[in-house]
Design a protein around this motif. Sequence first.
Motif, PDB file in Angstrom:
ATOM      1  N   ALA A   1       0.810  -1.194  -0.144  1.00 15.20           N
ATOM      2  CA  ALA A   1      -0.031  -0.077  -0.006  1.00 15.20           C
ATOM      3  C   ALA A   1       0.874   1.373  -0.014  1.00 15.20           C
ATOM      4  CB  ALA A   1      -0.929   0.042   1.072  1.00 15.20           C
ATOM      5  N   ALA A   2       2.192   1.033   0.429  1.00 16.83           N
ATOM      6  CA  ALA A   2       3.047   2.372   0.531  1.00 16.83           C
ATOM      7  C   ALA A   2       3.995   2.135  -0.821  1.00 16.83           C
ATOM      8  CB  ALA A   2       3.711   2.610   1.821  1.00 16.83           C
ATOM      9  N   ALA A   3       4.003   1.365  -1.398  1.00 16.67           N
ATOM     10  CA  ALA A   3       5.190   1.136  -2.369  1.00 16.67           C
ATOM     11  C   ALA A   3       4.986   1.832  -3.531  1.00 16.67           C
ATOM     12  CB  ALA A   3       5.078  -0.343  -2.928  1.00 16.67           C
ATOM     13  N   GLU A   4       6.021   2.290  -4.189  1.00 23.53           N
ATOM     14  CA  GLU A   4       6.190   2.805  -5.691  1.00 23.53           C
ATOM     15  C   GLU A   4       6.735   1.636  -6.836  1.00 23.53           C
ATOM     16  OE1 GLU A   4       7.748   7.112  -4.812  1.00 23.53           O
ATOM     17  OE2 GLU A   4       9.061   5.704  -4.359  1.00 23.53           O
ATOM     18  N   ILE A   5       7.414   0.872  -6.433  1.00 25.12           N
ATOM     19  CA  ILE A   5       7.859  -0.318  -7.199  1.00 25.12           C
ATOM     20  C   ILE A   5       7.532  -1.569  -6.431  1.00 25.12           C
ATOM     21  CG2 ILE A   5       9.439  -1.268  -8.687  1.00 25.12           C
ATOM     22  CD1 ILE A   5      10.454   1.610  -9.316  1.00 25.12           C
ATOM     23  N   VAL A   6       7.066  -2.503  -7.069  1.00 25.96           N
ATOM     24  CA  VAL A   6       7.002  -3.832  -6.385  1.00 25.96           C
ATOM     25  C   VAL A   6       7.415  -5.013  -7.179  1.00 25.96           C
ATOM     26  CG1 VAL A   6       4.973  -5.590  -5.353  1.00 25.96           C
ATOM     27  CG2 VAL A   6       4.591  -3.208  -5.325  1.00 25.96           C
ATOM     28  N   PHE A   7       8.603  -5.701  -6.828  1.00 29.54           N
ATOM     29  CA  PHE A   7       9.213  -6.694  -7.357  1.00 29.54           C
ATOM     30  C   PHE A   7       8.709  -8.277  -6.981  1.00 29.54           C
ATOM     31  CE2 PHE A   7      12.274  -3.405  -8.066  1.00 29.54           C
ATOM     32  CZ  PHE A   7      13.162  -3.865  -9.206  1.00 29.54           C
ATOM     33  N   LEU A   8       8.241  -8.919  -8.034  1.00 34.64           N
ATOM     34  CA  LEU A   8       7.535 -10.499  -7.833  1.00 34.64           C
ATOM     35  C   LEU A   8       8.707 -11.223  -7.910  1.00 34.64           C
ATOM     36  CD1 LEU A   8       4.213 -10.043  -9.487  1.00 34.64           C
ATOM     37  CD2 LEU A   8       4.736  -9.437  -7.194  1.00 34.64           C
ATOM     38  N   CYS A   9       9.313 -11.668  -6.626  1.00 30.88           N
ATOM     39  CA  CYS A   9      10.424 -12.781  -6.906  1.00 30.88           C
ATOM     40  C   CYS A   9       9.809 -13.934  -6.161  1.00 30.88           C
ATOM     41  CB  CYS A   9      11.592 -12.185  -6.146  1.00 30.88           C
ATOM     42  SG  CYS A   9      12.136 -10.639  -6.670  1.00 30.88           S
TER      43      CYS A   9
ATOM     44  N   VAL B   1      -2.734  -8.424  -4.172  1.00 33.16           N
ATOM     45  CA  VAL B   1      -2.261  -7.229  -4.300  1.00 33.16           C
ATOM     46  C   VAL B   1      -3.027  -5.836  -5.160  1.00 33.16           C
ATOM     47  CG1 VAL B   1       0.221  -7.950  -3.593  1.00 33.16           C
ATOM     48  CG2 VAL B   1      -0.222  -7.230  -5.908  1.00 33.16           C
ATOM     49  N   ARG B   2      -3.860  -6.626  -6.047  1.00 37.04           N
ATOM     50  CA  ARG B   2      -4.426  -5.819  -7.037  1.00 37.04           C
ATOM     51  C   ARG B   2      -5.130  -4.547  -6.739  1.00 37.04           C
ATOM     52  NH1 ARG B   2      -7.683  -9.516  -9.494  1.00 37.04           N
ATOM     53  NH2 ARG B   2      -9.173  -8.898  -8.129  1.00 37.04           N
ATOM     54  N   GLU B   3      -5.835  -4.622  -5.352  1.00 40.13           N
ATOM     55  CA  GLU B   3      -6.674  -3.482  -5.080  1.00 40.13           C
ATOM     56  C   GLU B   3      -5.787  -2.586  -4.000  1.00 40.13           C
ATOM     57  OE1 GLU B   3      -9.268  -2.615  -6.060  1.00 40.13           O
ATOM     58  OE2 GLU B   3      -9.684  -4.175  -7.373  1.00 40.13           O
ATOM     59  N   LEU B   4      -4.552  -3.347  -3.593  1.00 32.52           N
ATOM     60  CA  LEU B   4      -3.591  -2.427  -2.779  1.00 32.52           C
ATOM     61  C   LEU B   4      -2.711  -1.310  -3.425  1.00 32.52           C
ATOM     62  CD1 LEU B   4      -2.781  -5.464  -0.202  1.00 32.52           C
ATOM     63  CD2 LEU B   4      -4.795  -3.850   0.020  1.00 32.52           C
TER      64      LEU B   4
ATOM     65  N   ARG C   1      -1.976   4.254  -6.812  1.00 31.19           N
ATOM     66  CA  ARG C   1      -2.022   4.772  -8.306  1.00 31.19           C
ATOM     67  C   ARG C   1      -0.437   5.226  -8.744  1.00 31.19           C
ATOM     68  NH1 ARG C   1      -5.964   6.501 -11.403  1.00 31.19           N
ATOM     69  NH2 ARG C   1      -5.561   8.135 -13.149  1.00 31.19           N
ATOM     70  N   GLY C   2      -0.274   4.650  -9.971  1.00 31.19           N
ATOM     71  CA  GLY C   2       1.151   4.916 -10.563  1.00 31.19           C
ATOM     72  C   GLY C   2       2.032   3.872 -10.127  1.00 31.19           C
TER      73      GLY C   2
ATOM     74  N   LEU D   1      -4.434  -7.811 -13.320  1.00 30.89           N
ATOM     75  CA  LEU D   1      -4.304  -6.728 -12.364  1.00 30.89           C
ATOM     76  C   LEU D   1      -5.556  -5.821 -12.785  1.00 30.89           C
ATOM     77  CD1 LEU D   1      -0.646  -5.908 -12.088  1.00 30.89           C
ATOM     78  CD2 LEU D   1      -1.901  -6.691 -10.190  1.00 30.89           C
ATOM     79  N   GLY D   2      -5.839  -5.732 -13.899  1.00 31.96           N
ATOM     80  CA  GLY D   2      -6.952  -4.686 -14.369  1.00 31.96           C
ATOM     81  C   GLY D   2      -7.058  -3.171 -13.941  1.00 31.96           C
ATOM     82  N   ARG D   3      -5.645  -2.845 -13.996  1.00 36.12           N
ATOM     83  CA  ARG D   3      -5.474  -1.354 -13.468  1.00 36.12           C
ATOM     84  C   ARG D   3      -4.680  -0.588 -14.600  1.00 36.12           C
ATOM     85  NH1 ARG D   3      -4.771  -0.889  -7.840  1.00 36.12           N
ATOM     86  NH2 ARG D   3      -4.126   1.270  -8.293  1.00 36.12           N
ATOM     87  N   GLU D   4      -5.304   0.193 -15.130  1.00 33.84           N
ATOM     88  CA  GLU D   4      -4.709   1.097 -16.170  1.00 33.84           C
ATOM     89  C   GLU D   4      -3.679   1.839 -15.747  1.00 33.84           C
ATOM     90  OE1 GLU D   4      -7.681   3.099 -18.406  1.00 33.84           O
ATOM     91  OE2 GLU D   4      -8.382   1.045 -19.535  1.00 33.84           O
ATOM     92  N   ASP D   5      -3.640   2.301 -14.472  1.00 32.03           N
ATOM     93  CA  ASP D   5      -2.781   3.035 -13.647  1.00 32.03           C
ATOM     94  C   ASP D   5      -1.561   2.446 -13.217  1.00 32.03           C
ATOM     95  OD1 ASP D   5      -4.531   1.904 -11.910  1.00 32.03           O
ATOM     96  OD2 ASP D   5      -4.223   3.300 -10.156  1.00 32.03           O
ATOM     97  N   VAL D   6      -1.605   1.151 -13.210  1.00 31.57           N
ATOM     98  CA  VAL D   6      -0.448   0.156 -12.883  1.00 31.57           C
ATOM     99  C   VAL D   6       0.324  -0.336 -13.940  1.00 31.57           C
ATOM    100  CG1 VAL D   6       0.314  -1.537 -11.420  1.00 31.57           C
ATOM    101  CG2 VAL D   6      -1.430  -0.100 -10.650  1.00 31.57           C
TER     102      VAL D   6
END
Length: 429
Positions: free
Chosen positions: A78-86, A109-112, A115-116, A137-142
Motif C-alpha cells: 500500500a505504500a510502495a512505488e515499485i513492487v518486485f515479484l520474486c 495486491v491488485r486493489e492495494l 496509483r502509478g 491486475l486490471g489497473r490502467e494506472d499500474v
Amino acid sequence: MDAERVVVIGCGYVGLTTGACLARLGHDVTCCDVDGDKIAKLARGEVEIREPDLDELVSEGVAAGSLRFTRDSARAVAAAEIVFLCLPTPMGADGAADLSAVETVADEVRELLPRGAVVVTKSTVPVGTAMRLTRLLGREDVAVVSNPEFLREGFAVQDFLHPARVVVGAEEQQAAERVASLYDPLDARAVLIDPVSAELVKYAANGFLATKLSYVNDLAELCERTGGDIDVVTEGMKRDHRVAPSFLSAGPGWGGSCLPKDTAALLHTADSAGVGFPLLCAAVRANTHHQARVVRKVVDCCGGDVSGSRIGLLGLTFKAGTGDLRDSPALAVARMLSDLGARLRGYDPTCAERSEVERTRCVADPYLAAEDADVVVLLTDWAEFAVLDWAKVAEVMRAPVLVDARNQLDPRALTREGMTWRGTGRTLR
C-alpha cells in the motif's frame, strides 16, 4: 537517481539478493514473505542462504534502516512505488513454468497497489506473463515491467552490483525508464525492449548455455574414444575470440535451479508456438546420456556390476560454492547407481548436517565417504578435494579407484599416491 520505495515479495534466493542490493544502491526496501520464521531471522540479519557477501549486505541494510522484513505484505504494498515479484516458478508436469504463486500474489495486491505503481517480474517467467499480469491486475494506472535476473549462484551479489546487462521490458516507456533508473549507480547500460523479448532473453541465454555444456560433454566422449584430451581441446577453443571461454568444462552433465527448468519451459513455449527446436531437444537428451556415462564408468570399474558395491561420492550440490541440491547432476548419478543396487556414502561441505540425500548416506568428511569403498566418484569440484590426502584416501578404500567426473585432479599425482584414475574426456598418458 531518486530513491524509490521498493517492495520485494518473496525472500528466496532472487528476492533476498534483489532487496539487499537495491537497499545498498540507496533505495528504501521492504521484503515480504509468508514464512514467519524466515522473516524473523532476516530481521535480525541472519541469512541461511549460502551466498558470498549476502549476509553482510543484509546486516548492513537492516542496521541502516534501508532494508526491512515483514509478513504484512498488504501494508508494505500500500505504500510502495515499485513492487518486485520474486516468487517461485517451478516446472510443471508438462515442462511449463507454474505461475500459480505469481498469479496468487498479483490477485492479492491488485486493489492495494497505489496509483502509478509499477509491478516488476524479476523471477524467470514464460513469454506472455507481462500481458497476463496486466489483464489480471486490471489497473490502467499500474504498469507491468519485465526485469529478468541474471544471477549465478555463488556470484549473485557480484552479478547484481556488476551486471553484464540490465534488461527491462515494458509497453510503457516511462515505466521502463523508471525501473531502469533503479540501477543508475551501477556501471551498466540498461537495455529497454518490449516485454515479450525481455521474457525470452533469460530462457534464450540458459538454453544456449545448456547446449554449450552438452556440446562440450559430447566432445569429451569423442576424446575418450579417439585418445584426445578434452582439456587441451577446450583450451584451444578458448583462444578463439569468437568462442566465449565460460561453460567449456566437461563434467557429469548440467543441472541446478535454472538450466533444467528453463530449457523445459523454453521447449514448452516453442512447442506451443509450433517451433520444433531440435537443437535444444538434443542438448537435453545429451545431458541425460552424459549422466549415465558416469554411471557406466563406475559399473566398469566394479567389474560390470555395482550391486552390493560401496560407492563413495564426493560432492552432492550441482556446483561448488553453493548449497543448492536442486536438479544436481551428482544426485542424478546417485539415483542411477542406487537403482543398480550400489550402497552410497556421500560427502559435501554443505550437507554435513543431513543424514541422507537421494538414497545417499551423508557423512562428515571425505575420508568417511571413501572408507571401504570400491570406487570413489568426484562429482562436484569443491576446492577442498584438490588438497585431500589422496594417499590416505587410497589407504582407506577397499579398491583405490577414482572416477573424476570433473577432471579436477592431476591423474599423475593420484597415480603416485596409489590411486587408479579415470577422468572425463581424458586418458592417462
